[in-house]
Scaffold this active site. Sequence first.
Site, short mmCIF file in Angstrom:
data_model
loop_
_atom_site.label_atom_id
_atom_site.label_comp_id
_atom_site.label_asym_id
_atom_site.label_seq_id
_atom_site.Cartn_x
_atom_site.Cartn_y
_atom_site.Cartn_z
N GLY A 296 0.85 -1.20 0.00
CA GLY A 296 0.00 0.00 0.00
C GLY A 296 0.88 1.24 0.00
O GLY A 296 0.50 2.31 0.51
N ASP B 145 2.17 -1.82 -4.32
CA ASP B 145 0.82 -1.30 -4.25
C ASP B 145 -0.12 -2.23 -5.03
O ASP B 145 0.25 -3.38 -5.35
CB ASP B 145 0.77 0.14 -4.76
CG ASP B 145 -0.35 0.94 -4.11
OD1 ASP B 145 -0.17 1.43 -2.98
OD2 ASP B 145 -1.43 1.06 -4.72
N GLY C 211 -1.93 -2.02 9.85
CA GLY C 211 -2.69 -0.84 10.25
C GLY C 211 -4.03 -0.78 9.56
O GLY C 211 -4.92 -0.02 9.96
N ASN D 81 -4.77 1.63 15.85
CA ASN D 81 -4.18 2.96 15.71
C ASN D 81 -2.73 2.93 16.21
O ASN D 81 -2.45 2.36 17.26
CB ASN D 81 -4.98 4.00 16.51
CG ASN D 81 -4.77 5.41 16.01
OD1 ASN D 81 -3.63 5.86 15.92
ND2 ASN D 81 -5.85 6.09 15.67
N HIS E 254 -13.07 11.94 10.47
CA HIS E 254 -11.96 11.61 9.56
C HIS E 254 -12.08 12.38 8.25
O HIS E 254 -13.13 12.95 7.93
CB HIS E 254 -11.94 10.11 9.27
CG HIS E 254 -11.27 9.30 10.34
ND1 HIS E 254 -11.91 8.93 11.50
CD2 HIS E 254 -10.00 8.80 10.43
CE1 HIS E 254 -11.07 8.23 12.26
NE2 HIS E 254 -9.91 8.13 11.63
N LYS F 19 -12.14 8.23 3.52
CA LYS F 19 -12.04 7.01 4.32
C LYS F 19 -13.10 5.99 3.91
O LYS F 19 -14.29 6.31 3.83
CB LYS F 19 -12.17 7.35 5.81
CG LYS F 19 -11.91 6.17 6.72
CD LYS F 19 -11.66 6.61 8.14
CE LYS F 19 -11.52 5.43 9.10
NZ LYS F 19 -10.45 4.50 8.71
N1 LIG Z 1 -3.75 1.83 12.27
C1 LIG Z 1 -3.44 3.11 12.01
O1 LIG Z 1 -2.84 3.82 12.84
C2 LIG Z 1 -3.84 3.70 10.71
C3 LIG Z 1 -4.56 2.95 9.84
N2 LIG Z 1 -4.94 3.46 8.64
C4 LIG Z 1 -5.64 2.54 7.76
O2 LIG Z 1 -4.76 2.18 6.70
C5 LIG Z 1 -5.54 1.89 5.54
C6 LIG Z 1 -5.03 2.76 4.40
O3 LIG Z 1 -5.35 4.11 4.65
P1 LIG Z 1 -4.96 5.28 3.62
O4 LIG Z 1 -3.49 5.30 3.43
O5 LIG Z 1 -5.64 6.49 4.10
O6 LIG Z 1 -5.66 4.74 2.29
P2 LIG Z 1 -5.20 5.00 0.78
O7 LIG Z 1 -6.38 4.63 -0.08
O8 LIG Z 1 -4.60 6.36 0.64
O9 LIG Z 1 -4.02 3.95 0.57
C7 LIG Z 1 -4.20 2.57 0.40
C8 LIG Z 1 -3.26 2.12 -0.71
O10 LIG Z 1 -3.34 0.71 -0.81
C9 LIG Z 1 -3.54 0.37 -2.18
N3 LIG Z 1 -4.14 -0.94 -2.31
C10 LIG Z 1 -5.45 -1.27 -2.39
N4 LIG Z 1 -5.57 -2.60 -2.53
C11 LIG Z 1 -4.31 -3.10 -2.54
C12 LIG Z 1 -3.78 -4.43 -2.66
N5 LIG Z 1 -4.56 -5.50 -2.81
N6 LIG Z 1 -2.43 -4.58 -2.64
C13 LIG Z 1 -1.61 -3.52 -2.52
N7 LIG Z 1 -2.05 -2.25 -2.40
C14 LIG Z 1 -3.40 -2.05 -2.39
C15 LIG Z 1 -4.40 1.48 -2.71
O11 LIG Z 1 -4.41 1.52 -4.12
P3 LIG Z 1 -5.70 2.19 -4.86
O12 LIG Z 1 -5.62 3.64 -4.54
O13 LIG Z 1 -5.46 1.87 -6.30
O14 LIG Z 1 -6.92 1.56 -4.29
C16 LIG Z 1 -3.68 2.69 -2.07
O15 LIG Z 1 -2.53 3.07 -2.81
C17 LIG Z 1 -6.99 2.15 5.93
O16 LIG Z 1 -7.60 0.96 6.33
C18 LIG Z 1 -6.86 3.09 7.11
O17 LIG Z 1 -7.96 3.05 7.96
C19 LIG Z 1 -4.62 4.72 8.26
C20 LIG Z 1 -3.92 5.54 9.10
C21 LIG Z 1 -3.47 5.09 10.40
O1 LIG Z 2 -8.23 5.98 7.68
C1 LIG Z 2 -7.53 6.66 8.47
O2 LIG Z 2 -7.05 7.76 8.16
C2 LIG Z 2 -7.28 6.13 9.80
N1 LIG Z 2 -7.67 4.91 10.07
C3 LIG Z 2 -7.54 4.22 11.32
C4 LIG Z 2 -8.90 3.95 11.90
O3 LIG Z 2 -9.82 3.58 11.17
O4 LIG Z 2 -9.06 4.06 13.11
C5 LIG Z 2 -6.60 4.94 12.26
C6 LIG Z 2 -6.70 6.44 12.21
O5 LIG Z 2 -7.92 6.83 12.74
C7 LIG Z 2 -6.54 6.95 10.78
#
Ligand SMILES: NC(=O)C1=CN([C@@H]2O[C@H](COP(=O)(O)OP(=O)(O)OC[C@H]3O[C@@H](n4cnc5c(N)ncnc54)[C@H](OP(=O)(O)O)[C@@H]3O)[C@@H](O)[C@H]2O)C=CC1
Ligand SMILES: O=C(O)C1=N[C@H](C(=O)O)C[C@H](O)C1
Length: 264
Positions: free
Chosen positions: A10, A36, A78, A107, A135, A139
Amino acid sequence: MSKLRVAVIGAKGRIGSEAARSVEAADDLDLVAAIDRDDPLETLTEAGTQVAVDLTHPDAVLGNLEFCVGHGIHAVVGTTGWTTERLATLRGWLEAAPGTGALVAPNFSIGAVLTMQFAQQAARWFESVEVIELHHDNKADAPSGTATRTAQLIAAARTEAGRPAQHDPTTHGLDGARGADVDGVPVHSVRLRGLLAHQEVLFGGTGETLTIRHDSLHHSSFMPGILLAVRTVPSAPGLTYGLEHFLTDGPAAADGSPTGPRGA
Ligand SMILES: NC(=O)C1=CN([C@@H]2O[C@H](COP(=O)(O)OP(=O)(O)OC[C@H]3O[C@@H](n4cnc5c(N)ncnc54)[C@H](OP(=O)(O)O)[C@@H]3O)[C@@H](O)[C@H]2O)C=CC1
Ligand SMILES: O=C(O)C1=N[C@H](C(=O)O)C[C@H](O)C1
């Protein structure tokens, strides 16, 4: 000491791109793959990945983890969308791959982890509680993984304290007006351009309220937790749910970053 070989899945996403940069900048870590959506997972094995960080999408994460665990690659996760059933599936894969570890963290920011712990602590003392998570407008999942976990922890603490179900006087209302019901705790989701990741936990008792609020203002808030998890997961076989299990009471880092068993 040889560097830990880390991949980010990702890596073109909002948080994945930041995570790839952070791994690359860390002296003790080697970013061996940044893949990705359209890249084959075999890239991970070809690159000799030891730890993969998954920051993709709830629809993609299980397939990625089946591959990683099946190939003995430790995982730091994450990506959101976790249910009891999904966690059980992952636990089953890990049982079949002794020595392999996976951390699933709702988180990675220290403030959000503390919010969950403070909320759990407060839950037994208040009659009413509701969660509001706010958010950015791209999202995919609602409620957020953090809000879902917060509500589950609150509900468990209330049950343990012998608290009855919350009183809800609503007899007239539009669908959704009272939020989603997570184990009896109402959770309200706001999606708004300009925001990143924010949460309020509101408690109400006789003549008083308590609000616990956390704001992630930049994706950098998640990086110390992700790096800590990457460094710790190889020595934590099986499933770990929540970054708090990787935190220790050791000396704090000068910038307040969480520290773990390896002094990360
Ligand atoms: N636990 C934590 O602290 C946090 C968790 N998150 C979580 O992380 C996840 C990603 O968030 P965010 O970065 O905002 O999302 P984004 O959509 O910006 O990024 C996700 C990336 O993953 C790619 N992707 C989708 N499917 C696949 C696959 N099968 N293999 C490889 N890559 C893939 C997407 O491509 P495409 O755009 O082409 O779909 C995109 O480039 C969410 O579930 C979010 O809730 C986010 C922030 C903090
Ligand atoms: O999608 C996000 O941005 C985030 N996703 C996680 C969640 O669903 O809790 C962590 C954080 O809130 C950012």
